[in-house]
Design a protein around this motif. Structure first.
Motif, PDB file in Angstrom:
ATOM      1  N   THR A  98      -4.451   2.500  -4.564  1.00 53.97           N
ATOM      2  CA  THR A  98      -4.695   1.241  -4.610  1.00 53.97           C
ATOM      3  C   THR A  98      -6.034   0.550  -5.091  1.00 53.97           C
ATOM      4  O   THR A  98      -6.782   1.243  -4.385  1.00 53.97           O
ATOM      5  CB  THR A  98      -4.048   0.446  -3.477  1.00 53.97           C
ATOM      6  N   PRO A  99      -5.873   0.569  -6.093  1.00 56.45           N
ATOM      7  CA  PRO A  99      -7.481  -0.012  -7.088  1.00 56.45           C
ATOM      8  C   PRO A  99      -8.568  -1.252  -6.088  1.00 56.45           C
ATOM      9  O   PRO A  99      -9.549  -1.491  -6.566  1.00 56.45           O
ATOM     10  CB  PRO A  99      -6.483  -0.825  -8.448  1.00 56.45           C
ATOM     11  N   VAL A 100      -7.165  -1.980  -4.556  1.00 56.57           N
ATOM     12  CA  VAL A 100      -8.585  -2.684  -4.327  1.00 56.57           C
ATOM     13  C   VAL A 100      -7.952  -2.487  -3.034  1.00 56.57           C
ATOM     14  O   VAL A 100      -6.886  -1.676  -2.323  1.00 56.57           O
ATOM     15  CB  VAL A 100      -8.389  -3.763  -4.753  1.00 56.57           C
ATOM     16  N   PHE A 101      -7.974  -2.729  -1.429  1.00 55.31           N
ATOM     17  CA  PHE A 101      -8.253  -2.477  -0.085  1.00 55.31           C
ATOM     18  C   PHE A 101      -6.853  -3.408   0.005  1.00 55.31           C
ATOM     19  O   PHE A 101      -7.350  -4.892  -0.028  1.00 55.31           O
ATOM     20  CB  PHE A 101      -9.898  -2.819   0.556  1.00 55.31           C
ATOM     21  N   ARG A 102      -6.370  -3.387   0.603  1.00 55.91           N
ATOM     22  CA  ARG A 102      -5.058  -4.213   1.026  1.00 55.91           C
ATOM     23  C   ARG A 102      -4.436  -4.065   2.356  1.00 55.91           C
ATOM     24  O   ARG A 102      -4.082  -2.796   2.934  1.00 55.91           O
ATOM     25  CB  ARG A 102      -4.279  -4.672   0.207  1.00 55.91           C
ATOM     26  N   GLU A 103      -4.644  -4.614   3.872  1.00 56.99           N
ATOM     27  CA  GLU A 103      -4.219  -4.329   4.756  1.00 56.99           C
ATOM     28  C   GLU A 103      -3.266  -4.110   5.090  1.00 56.99           C
ATOM     29  O   GLU A 103      -2.584  -3.235   5.794  1.00 56.99           O
ATOM     30  CB  GLU A 103      -5.029  -5.358   5.755  1.00 56.99           C
ATOM     31  N   ASP A 104      -2.102  -5.299   4.280  1.00 59.16           N
ATOM     32  CA  ASP A 104      -0.620  -4.846   3.967  1.00 59.16           C
ATOM     33  C   ASP A 104      -0.176  -3.884   3.748  1.00 59.16           C
ATOM     34  O   ASP A 104       0.772  -3.049   4.047  1.00 59.16           O
ATOM     35  CB  ASP A 104       0.110  -5.917   3.026  1.00 59.16           C
ATOM     36  N   ILE A 105      -1.306  -2.903   2.528  1.00 57.35           N
ATOM     37  CA  ILE A 105      -1.032  -1.673   2.308  1.00 57.35           C
ATOM     38  C   ILE A 105      -0.708  -0.654   2.671  1.00 57.35           C
ATOM     39  O   ILE A 105      -0.307   0.099   3.265  1.00 57.35           O
ATOM     40  CB  ILE A 105      -1.373  -1.603   0.742  1.00 57.35           C
ATOM     41  N   ALA A 106      -1.459  -1.514   3.751  1.00 61.95           N
ATOM     42  CA  ALA A 106      -1.885   0.036   5.258  1.00 61.95           C
ATOM     43  C   ALA A 106      -1.508  -0.010   6.029  1.00 61.95           C
ATOM     44  O   ALA A 106      -0.704   1.421   6.064  1.00 61.95           O
ATOM     45  CB  ALA A 106      -3.810  -0.219   5.745  1.00 61.95           C
ATOM     46  N   ILE A 107      -0.652  -0.863   5.846  1.00 63.43           N
ATOM     47  CA  ILE A 107       0.320  -1.083   7.496  1.00 63.43           C
ATOM     48  C   ILE A 107       2.125  -0.324   6.761  1.00 63.43           C
ATOM     49  O   ILE A 107       2.259   0.272   8.045  1.00 63.43           O
ATOM     50  CB  ILE A 107       0.791  -2.336   8.242  1.00 63.43           C
ATOM     51  N   ALA A 108       1.755  -0.735   6.171  1.00 56.77           N
ATOM     52  CA  ALA A 108       3.559  -0.162   5.174  1.00 56.77           C
ATOM     53  C   ALA A 108       3.141   1.118   5.068  1.00 56.77           C
ATOM     54  O   ALA A 108       4.354   1.815   5.304  1.00 56.77           O
ATOM     55  CB  ALA A 108       3.441  -0.912   3.445  1.00 56.77           C
ATOM     56  N   CYS A 109       1.601   1.618   4.845  1.00 58.43           N
ATOM     57  CA  CYS A 109       2.420   3.670   4.659  1.00 58.43           C
ATOM     58  C   CYS A 109       1.964   3.755   5.879  1.00 58.43           C
ATOM     59  O   CYS A 109       2.700   4.645   6.250  1.00 58.43           O
ATOM     60  CB  CYS A 109       0.824   3.600   4.125  1.00 58.43           C
ATOM     61  N   ASN A 110       1.258   3.612   6.897  1.00 59.07           N
ATOM     62  CA  ASN A 110       0.889   3.420   8.815  1.00 59.07           C
ATOM     63  C   ASN A 110       2.530   3.838   9.393  1.00 59.07           C
ATOM     64  O   ASN A 110       2.658   5.061   9.656  1.00 59.07           O
ATOM     65  CB  ASN A 110      -0.039   2.840   9.282  1.00 59.07           C
ATOM     66  N   ARG A 111       3.264   2.891   8.147  1.00 57.66           N
ATOM     67  CA  ARG A 111       4.665   2.939   9.819  1.00 57.66           C
ATOM     68  C   ARG A 111       5.749   3.932   8.775  1.00 57.66           C
ATOM     69  O   ARG A 111       5.802   4.312   9.945  1.00 57.66           O
ATOM     70  CB  ARG A 111       5.007   1.612   9.100  1.00 57.66           C
ATOM     71  N   ARG A 112       4.824   4.534   8.156  1.00 58.09           N
ATOM     72  CA  ARG A 112       6.286   5.651   7.549  1.00 58.09           C
ATOM     73  C   ARG A 112       5.076   7.270   7.519  1.00 58.09           C
ATOM     74  O   ARG A 112       5.730   8.204   6.387  1.00 58.09           O
ATOM     75  CB  ARG A 112       6.378   5.177   5.406  1.00 58.09           C
ATOM     76  N   LYS A 113       4.151   6.483   7.595  1.00 57.02           N
ATOM     77  CA  LYS A 113       2.965   8.326   7.387  1.00 57.02           C
ATOM     78  C   LYS A 113       3.156   8.729   6.371  1.00 57.02           C
ATOM     79  O   LYS A 113       3.171   9.875   6.111  1.00 57.02           O
ATOM     80  CB  LYS A 113       3.968   9.522   9.210  1.00 57.02           C
ATOM     81  N   VAL A 114       2.330   8.093   5.463  1.00 58.40           N
ATOM     82  CA  VAL A 114       2.789   8.209   4.271  1.00 58.40           C
ATOM     83  C   VAL A 114       1.195   7.832   4.238  1.00 58.40           C
ATOM     84  O   VAL A 114       0.303   7.021   3.782  1.00 58.40           O
ATOM     85  CB  VAL A 114       3.257   7.450   3.480  1.00 58.40           C
ATOM     86  N   LEU A 115       0.487   8.995   3.421  1.00 58.90           N
ATOM     87  CA  LEU A 115      -1.498   9.020   3.293  1.00 58.90           C
ATOM     88  C   LEU A 115      -1.411   7.575   2.244  1.00 58.90           C
ATOM     89  O   LEU A 115      -0.963   7.503   1.211  1.00 58.90           O
ATOM     90  CB  LEU A 115      -1.853  10.269   2.225  1.00 58.90           C
ATOM     91  N   TRP A 116      -2.752   6.951   2.119  1.00 61.69           N
ATOM     92  CA  TRP A 116      -2.963   5.787   1.274  1.00 61.69           C
ATOM     93  C   TRP A 116      -4.530   6.130   0.764  1.00 61.69           C
ATOM     94  O   TRP A 116      -4.968   6.367   1.493  1.00 61.69           O
ATOM     95  CB  TRP A 116      -2.599   4.363   1.621  1.00 61.69           C
ATOM     96  N   SER A 117      -4.631   6.136  -0.244  1.00 59.93           N
ATOM     97  CA  SER A 117      -6.213   6.177  -0.707  1.00 59.93           C
ATOM     98  C   SER A 117      -6.388   4.833  -1.147  1.00 59.93           C
ATOM     99  O   SER A 117      -6.468   3.825  -3.101  1.00 59.93           O
ATOM    100  CB  SER A 117      -6.788   6.862  -1.032  1.00 59.93           C
TER     101      SER A 117
END
Length: 137
Positions: A98-117
């Motif tokens: 993601t180009p910016v920090f977004r907590e909603d994206i972090a939560i969505a990725c963490n739920r699926r155990k997908v690396l997010w940066s």
């Protein structure tokens, strides 16, 4: 769903030392670029979500990689909301950038155990991203 774990993705990023970025709306051209990167030794590619119907191109590209390019890990960049992250993860994205920090994206990725940066602009954003389990800022 993602084929590779967060740890496998992070380890491959470390081993490769780079992550090629690419977008084109033409699926056949995209396959050729992906194959050239693969033949050159890269085992990662970040497909940047920047055009109309980009998710359709990514889906076809990921199916191609799974069938023809063993060990190739595809992820998606330029993701700006959790709905887009979820769409790409349903198409098999193994990491989200993601180009910016977004907590909603972090939560969505963490739920699926997908690396997010996330792209972070302040120490506070970096600290918050790390608190939310980010491996690579």
């Amino acid at each position: 769903m993602a084929k590779y774990s967060r740890i496998e993705v992070a380890q491959t990023m470390k081993e490769n030392g780079m992550v090629p970025l690419f977008f084109h709306s033409d699926i056949e051209l995209s396959k050729k670029v992906l194959k050239a990167c693969y033949d050159g030794g890269s085992r990662l590619m970040e497909f940047t979500s920047r055009g109309d119907f980009a998710h359709e191109v990514f889906g076809a590209l990921n199916k191609y990689a799974l069938a023809e390019l063993p060990g190739m890990i595809l992820g998606v960049g330029s993701i700006t909301d959790a709905a887009s992250a979820s769409l790409y993860m349903s198409l098999g994205a193994n990491f989200i950038v993601t180009p910016v920090f977004r907590e909603d994206i972090a939560i969505a990725c963490n739920r699926r155990k997908v690396l997010w940066s996330p792209g972070c602009g302040t120490l506070t954003e970096i600290a918050r991203a790390e608190e939310l389990g980010c491996e690579i800022v």
